[in-house]
Design a protein around this motif. Structure first.
Motif, PDB file in Angstrom:
ATOM      1  N   VAL A 375     -18.626  57.480  12.058  1.00 13.26           N
ATOM      2  CA  VAL A 375     -19.513  57.109  12.990  1.00 13.26           C
ATOM      3  C   VAL A 375     -20.566  55.988  13.804  1.00 13.26           C
ATOM      4  O   VAL A 375     -20.519  55.154  12.819  1.00 13.26           O
ATOM      5  CB  VAL A 375     -20.504  57.722  12.183  1.00 13.26           C
ATOM      6  N   ALA A 376     -19.969  56.114  15.274  1.00 13.65           N
ATOM      7  CA  ALA A 376     -19.838  55.232  15.952  1.00 13.65           C
ATOM      8  C   ALA A 376     -21.334  55.442  16.746  1.00 13.65           C
ATOM      9  O   ALA A 376     -22.000  54.536  16.255  1.00 13.65           O
ATOM     10  CB  ALA A 376     -19.198  55.192  17.499  1.00 13.65           C
ATOM     11  N   TYR A 377     -22.069  56.158  16.296  1.00 13.82           N
ATOM     12  CA  TYR A 377     -23.406  56.702  17.047  1.00 13.82           C
ATOM     13  C   TYR A 377     -23.917  57.709  16.429  1.00 13.82           C
ATOM     14  O   TYR A 377     -23.643  59.373  16.126  1.00 13.82           O
ATOM     15  CB  TYR A 377     -23.653  56.962  18.714  1.00 13.82           C
ATOM     16  N   ALA A 378     -24.851  56.595  15.199  1.00 14.78           N
ATOM     17  CA  ALA A 378     -26.328  58.028  15.107  1.00 14.78           C
ATOM     18  C   ALA A 378     -27.247  58.690  15.211  1.00 14.78           C
ATOM     19  O   ALA A 378     -27.763  57.643  15.757  1.00 14.78           O
ATOM     20  CB  ALA A 378     -26.117  57.456  13.149  1.00 14.78           C
ATOM     21  N   LEU A 379     -28.026  59.289  15.189  1.00 14.83           N
ATOM     22  CA  LEU A 379     -29.591  60.120  15.679  1.00 14.83           C
ATOM     23  C   LEU A 379     -29.927  60.685  15.124  1.00 14.83           C
ATOM     24  O   LEU A 379     -29.822  61.420  13.937  1.00 14.83           O
ATOM     25  CB  LEU A 379     -29.683  60.929  17.068  1.00 14.83           C
ATOM     26  N   SER A 380     -31.285  59.296  14.759  1.00 11.32           N
ATOM     27  CA  SER A 380     -32.000  60.242  13.649  1.00 11.32           C
ATOM     28  C   SER A 380     -34.035  60.863  14.249  1.00 11.32           C
ATOM     29  O   SER A 380     -34.229  59.532  15.437  1.00 11.32           O
ATOM     30  CB  SER A 380     -32.452  58.738  12.766  1.00 11.32           C
ATOM     31  N   ASN A 381     -34.053  61.381  13.401  1.00  8.22           N
ATOM     32  CA  ASN A 381     -35.144  62.355  13.855  1.00  8.22           C
ATOM     33  C   ASN A 381     -36.296  62.660  12.995  1.00  8.22           C
ATOM     34  O   ASN A 381     -35.972  62.657  11.634  1.00  8.22           O
ATOM     35  CB  ASN A 381     -34.740  63.841  14.788  1.00  8.22           C
ATOM     36  N   SER A 382     -37.804  61.899  14.087  1.00  6.43           N
ATOM     37  CA  SER A 382     -38.497  61.796  13.059  1.00  6.43           C
ATOM     38  C   SER A 382     -39.596  62.705  13.618  1.00  6.43           C
ATOM     39  O   SER A 382     -40.301  62.216  15.087  1.00  6.43           O
ATOM     40  CB  SER A 382     -39.136  60.309  12.598  1.00  6.43           C
ATOM     41  N   PHE A 383     -40.412  63.667  13.626  1.00  6.57           N
ATOM     42  CA  PHE A 383     -41.237  64.028  14.398  1.00  6.57           C
ATOM     43  C   PHE A 383     -42.524  64.559  12.978  1.00  6.57           C
ATOM     44  O   PHE A 383     -42.795  64.541  12.003  1.00  6.57           O
ATOM     45  CB  PHE A 383     -40.825  65.862  14.196  1.00  6.57           C
ATOM     46  N   GLY A 384     -43.844  64.457  14.098  1.00  7.87           N
ATOM     47  CA  GLY A 384     -44.943  64.366  13.197  1.00  7.87           C
ATOM     48  C   GLY A 384     -46.271  65.107  13.757  1.00  7.87           C
ATOM     49  O   GLY A 384     -45.623  65.725  14.135  1.00  7.87           O
ATOM     50  N   PHE A 385     -46.958  64.720  13.200  1.00 10.56           N
ATOM     51  CA  PHE A 385     -48.552  65.924  12.802  1.00 10.56           C
ATOM     52  C   PHE A 385     -48.803  65.294  14.867  1.00 10.56           C
ATOM     53  O   PHE A 385     -48.509  64.368  14.875  1.00 10.56           O
ATOM     54  CB  PHE A 385     -49.342  65.831  12.273  1.00 10.56           C
ATOM     55  N   GLY A 386     -48.934  66.917  15.395  1.00 18.19           N
ATOM     56  CA  GLY A 386     -49.951  66.689  16.725  1.00 18.19           C
ATOM     57  C   GLY A 386     -48.572  66.700  17.634  1.00 18.19           C
ATOM     58  O   GLY A 386     -48.782  66.239  18.727  1.00 18.19           O
ATOM     59  N   GLY A 387     -47.261  66.500  17.499  1.00 23.65           N
ATOM     60  CA  GLY A 387     -46.294  67.217  17.637  1.00 23.65           C
ATOM     61  C   GLY A 387     -45.626  65.556  18.382  1.00 23.65           C
ATOM     62  O   GLY A 387     -45.085  65.303  19.410  1.00 23.65           O
ATOM     63  N   ASN A 388     -45.871  64.412  17.606  1.00 26.08           N
ATOM     64  CA  ASN A 388     -45.479  63.269  17.804  1.00 26.08           C
ATOM     65  C   ASN A 388     -43.599  62.683  17.258  1.00 26.08           C
ATOM     66  O   ASN A 388     -44.268  62.743  16.297  1.00 26.08           O
ATOM     67  CB  ASN A 388     -46.351  61.841  17.335  1.00 26.08           C
ATOM     68  N   CYS A 389     -43.224  63.359  18.957  1.00 24.30           N
ATOM     69  CA  CYS A 389     -41.841  63.339  18.036  1.00 24.30           C
ATOM     70  C   CYS A 389     -41.082  62.104  18.903  1.00 24.30           C
ATOM     71  O   CYS A 389     -41.003  61.632  19.388  1.00 24.30           O
ATOM     72  CB  CYS A 389     -40.812  64.227  18.828  1.00 24.30           C
TER      73      CYS A 389
END
Length: 398
Positions: A375-389
């Motif tokens: 795993v050379a690169y990992a993408l981590s997503n966090s999406f919040g209320f109001g559409g704050n991504c």
């Protein structure tokens, strides 16, 4: 532009009291979602939660705070994870107090975990409790600033479920721009009637362990956690152990709905694209995605839609909320640490509780532990209320 390196990590969650225990639970596919033992609520007997096993009394004993006053559970969890992170990075008292060291924390609940006590104090039903200064969003941040004599820039972020991901983003920007040499970043949230009642009113709490990316998913489980990372500029790291690089980041807001994401995945796609492009790599270089993956019908559908439009072939992905529950303001930092563990150990942890694949997408989350996977690169997503991504890209340093 300076590289931003991760030199320390600390975490406490429903699957472990420290970094090593969390890693062991992930490798074993051991969920922490169960009946709550410490959370006092009418829903404690009705719904599962990602509750930390430690009582407040035990946390105080572990931290040597038996005689302390005004410490909420939020404060205690934050102190536990923060202390592990700075010790892991071998930060000295002088480095902590340096004006070149910043601290950015995140939370949604803050001191409102004491929902009933707050109500009584606010309505003059008490003569004034020890928690009068503990209720605001920044109370835990102030507690840590005072305990560790941190004098540099500090801030507390609340952008709902993307809060601590944004703390990491902001910390990385401070270092890249030369405004700080090191930044301690992360977040904390504890279970609270305030949030449980609020999420219950939205009808998105599941009565069973959440199953992100399952065809029959029916909601999320709330959890509690604290997680902090020590970020340092490459020119001050020296011969320290380095876990990973904060290689890229992106933030967008689709402003679609107060509590739901746009069906077109506009914000999610923008944040992922910006994070990958700012890392200076192509989409084909992402080896693993730690998805936001709440287990709600809207979130999982939208997130997979966004990933399918960006990637020719979606990389291996999972949702570690199936272990910890949704830890709100702590989630971004918790999942950043889990992503870095995948990079360091060349493994991807399984998503739990998936029984039926989603009919709308071919891609399915990782079902069993994958080992010896670079795993050379990992993408981590966090999406919040109001559409704050917010999306973060972490890169291997080996």
């Amino acid at each position: 532009m300076k590289k931003v390196l991760v030199t320390g990590m600390g975490i406490i969650s429903a699957i472990g009291e420290n970094l090593s225990e969390n890693h062991a639970s992930l490798r074993q596919g051991k969920t922490g979602i169960t009946a709550a033992a410490h959370f006092d609520s009418r829903y404690a007997a009705l719904l599962p939660f990602g509750e930390i096993a430690c009582s407040n009394e035990r946390l105080k004993e572990m931290l040597g705070l038996q005689d302390s006053v005004g410490y909420t559970r939020t404060d205690l969890l934050a102190t536990k994870a923060f202390d592990e992170a700075i010790k892991d990075a071998n930060l000295s008292a002088d480095q902590l107090s340096s004006f070149d060291t910043a601290f950015i924390s995140a939370t949604t609940v803050g001191g409102m975990c004491l929902t009933d006590q707050l109500y009584e104090d606010a309505n003059l039903k008490t003569s004034g409790s020890e928690y009068l200064e503990s209720y605001n969003c920044a109370a835990h941040t102030i507690t840590l600033l005072e305990k560790y004599n941190i004098r540099g820039f500090s801030d507390t972020i609340n952008t709902a479920c993307s809060s601590s991901a944004n703390a990491i983003l902001m910390g990385a920007r401070l270092i890249r721009s030369g405004r700080a040499k090191r930044v301690i970043v992360g977040g904390v949230d504890s279970l609270a009637k305030y949030t449980v009642n609020g999420f219950n009113s939205l009808k998105i709490l599941s009565a069973s362990a959440c199953k992100p990316f399952d065809e029959n998913r029916d909601g999320l489980n709330l959890g509690e956690a604290a997680a902090y990372l020590v970020l340092e500029a490459e020119d001050v790291v020296g011969d320290k152990r380095v876990y990973a690089e904060v290689a890229g980041y992106g933030n967008a807001n689709d402003a679609h709905h107060p509590s739901a994401m746009s069906d077109d995945a506009i914000g999610a796609m923008l944040s992922m694209r910006e994070a990958i492009e700012s890392a200076g790599i192509g989409f084909n270089r992402i080896d693993y995605i730690n998805a936001h993956g709440t287990g709600t019908p809207n979130n999982d559908e939208v997130e997979l839609t966004g990933m399918s439009r960006l990637f020719e072939e979606i990389p291996p992905f999972n949702s570690t909320k199936s272990y910890t529950g949704h830890t709100l303001g702590a989630a971004g930092a918790v999942e950043a640490i889990f992503s870095i563990l995948s990079i360091v150990h060349d493994e991807i942890f399984p998503s739990l509780h998936v029984e039926t694949a989603m009919s709308s997408h071919k891609a399915q989350p990782v079902a069993a532990l994958i080992q010896d996977k670079k795993v050379a690169y990992a993408l981590s997503n966090s999406f919040g209320f109001g559409g704050n991504c917010t999306s973060l890209v972490f890169g291997s340093v080996n």
